[in-house]
Write a protein that holds these residues in place. Sequence first.
Motif, PDB file in Angstrom:
ATOM      1  N   ALA A  90       0.820  -1.223   0.000  1.00  0.00           N
ATOM      2  CA  ALA A  90       0.000   0.000   0.000  1.00  0.00           C
ATOM      3  C   ALA A  90       0.850   1.266   0.000  1.00  0.00           C
ATOM      4  N   LEU A  91       2.107   1.152   0.431  1.00  0.00           N
ATOM      5  CA  LEU A  91       2.990   2.313   0.490  1.00  0.00           C
ATOM      6  C   LEU A  91       3.667   2.609  -0.850  1.00  0.00           C
ATOM      7  N   MET A  92       3.489   1.724  -1.825  1.00  0.00           N
ATOM      8  CA  MET A  92       4.181   1.890  -3.099  1.00  0.00           C
ATOM      9  C   MET A  92       3.486   2.928  -3.972  1.00  0.00           C
ATOM     10  N   ILE A 140     -15.877  -5.232  -6.344  1.00  0.00           N
ATOM     11  CA  ILE A 140     -14.599  -5.939  -6.346  1.00  0.00           C
ATOM     12  C   ILE A 140     -14.759  -7.317  -5.719  1.00  0.00           C
ATOM     13  N   CYS A 141     -15.511  -7.388  -4.624  1.00  0.00           N
ATOM     14  CA  CYS A 141     -15.766  -8.678  -3.961  1.00  0.00           C
ATOM     15  C   CYS A 141     -16.526  -9.629  -4.880  1.00  0.00           C
ATOM     16  N   LEU A 201      -4.661  -5.842  -6.190  1.00  0.00           N
ATOM     17  CA  LEU A 201      -4.206  -4.448  -6.168  1.00  0.00           C
ATOM     18  C   LEU A 201      -5.100  -3.571  -7.019  1.00  0.00           C
ATOM     19  N   GLU A 202      -5.328  -2.366  -6.565  1.00  0.00           N
ATOM     20  CA  GLU A 202      -6.030  -1.343  -7.337  1.00  0.00           C
ATOM     21  C   GLU A 202      -5.091  -0.159  -7.492  1.00  0.00           C
ATOM     22  N   ASN A 260      -5.382   1.068  -3.617  1.00  0.00           N
ATOM     23  CA  ASN A 260      -5.896   0.179  -2.574  1.00  0.00           C
ATOM     24  C   ASN A 260      -5.290  -1.212  -2.758  1.00  0.00           C
ATOM     25  N   VAL A 261      -5.183  -1.933  -1.654  1.00  0.00           N
ATOM     26  CA  VAL A 261      -4.769  -3.332  -1.678  1.00  0.00           C
ATOM     27  C   VAL A 261      -5.788  -4.110  -0.851  1.00  0.00           C
TER      28      VAL A 261
END
Length: 527
Positions: free
Chosen positions: A417-419, A442-443, A456-457, A424-425
């Motif tokens: 998530a910091l990348m 997404i679910c 990953l989003e 969103n992850v």
Amino acid sequence: MTNKKYLYITLLSLLGMSIEGVAQQTVRSAPRLVVSITIDQLRSDYLDAFAPLYTNYGFRQLMAEGLVYANASFPFIPVDRASAVAAIVTGTTPYYNGIVGYRWLNRETLRPVWCIDDTRFAGLITSETASPEQLATSTLGDELAMASQGKALVFAIAPFRDAAVLSAGHAANGALWIDDVSGNWCSSTYYFKTLPPWVTTYNGRFAPNQKIGSITWEPFNDIVGSYSYFMQGSQQQKPFKHKFNGDQRFRQLKFSGMVNAEVTDMARRCIESTGMGYDAVTDLLSLTYYAGTYDQLSVTDCQMELQDTYVRLDYELGRLMAYVEQRLGRDNVLFVITSTGYSNSETESPDAYRIPTGTFYMNRMANLLNMYFGAIWGQGKYVDGVFRNQVFLNHQLLETRKISISEATSRAQEFVALMSGVRNVYTSLQLLTNQNEQIQRICNGFNPEHCGDLVLEVAPGWRVLNEDTQEHEFSRASFTPFPIIIYGAGTRAERITTPVTTDRIAPTIARSIRIRAPNACVSEPLF
């Protein structure tokens, strides 16, 4: 006593009048044939834009005389042709039907697999194997076959193998598609021991293989060749002219406006040869047409071709409708038309226009994640592989080192998530136990058997790149509008702008033909 006798006589009279009234009412019978049409990549904006070029039949007739739900969408993401077709025929999402896309990563082999590959069932005049075994729920055709005790005829016809097999389902009489190599209509031994004689005869005279050399794709008429929705003045593209040559000629045909005539012709031959719609048992014919760009190019590179594709599609729909109505009568056939709800027609180059963009490198991320886990738990290959925007962790290694999947995915989520570029992850556990309506789509598109441990989003405008395969896809959050059109069988003309989802198509057809909806469908009918 007299009052009771009078009341008794009055009640009998009222009952008699009620029975007589019911008897006088006309009870509409179920349609003898349902034609379910899925148009790959059909878009409402293009459908409306090219309206001046249409005939009085086809789209104009459907929009004027049909029940039109103008704002349709799929209740899950991501959407491609395979997942869309599966969702339409099952009335549910990939979470239940298992078809998350046309390909996914096999956890055991770590190799991508096609959604309908099945080596147990050889192809008929094709080298490609196929079956619907990965489709985990029943389809509309399956329920019709069971309800009629096998008497109903269920066929599916499409240019593409995945669309044909998935729309046919498990219990269909047959699925037919055009082979990329031979240019013949082909199938699988899952449906036939050998191809029916009427298909073999048709291939010998009318299959694309018999006429590909004489096919030239150019504007449908002079009006189409001189009209352009996309460009004006000196920027207007010149009329095109394409021949289909070389090893890719049949594949190019399938991704062109010319393929829709092939689908209509085969559909007519199927109806005529099998007698679909001629008895009191409802039959189902599922068709797939094409409304995407030529050879999957960008719209910029084939504007006139895309315009012509819609004009030809309009003509073919009109030709099919006229043929079926002439044979069976409009009141005896129900047409249901919708789209696959996605578009591959845009070439993204936002950086050339100074629009914020970037590239997220999946393999580079996996290596960094491995290093991060190694620093915590010791050296090892903790990431088994990546596919599209998904990360697959090494469950066996985690189990050996007594690390729970929950802990591993939670740490990975925080790290990734910091990348840069990550919006969103989502962890598999989070998607399986979701209580947040904002990520419901997404679910719905997630399936634990075929998806990774992390999804990953990335930010809109960014692309996700797999450095090993060079496969990439762009993130675009914008909505692609498309309709659901219901026509025939006494349907009243109306235009409804209230948003609806495609999982309601299957229960709508099921109610119309008086059978159960597919076994994982919980959505309400449209009417």
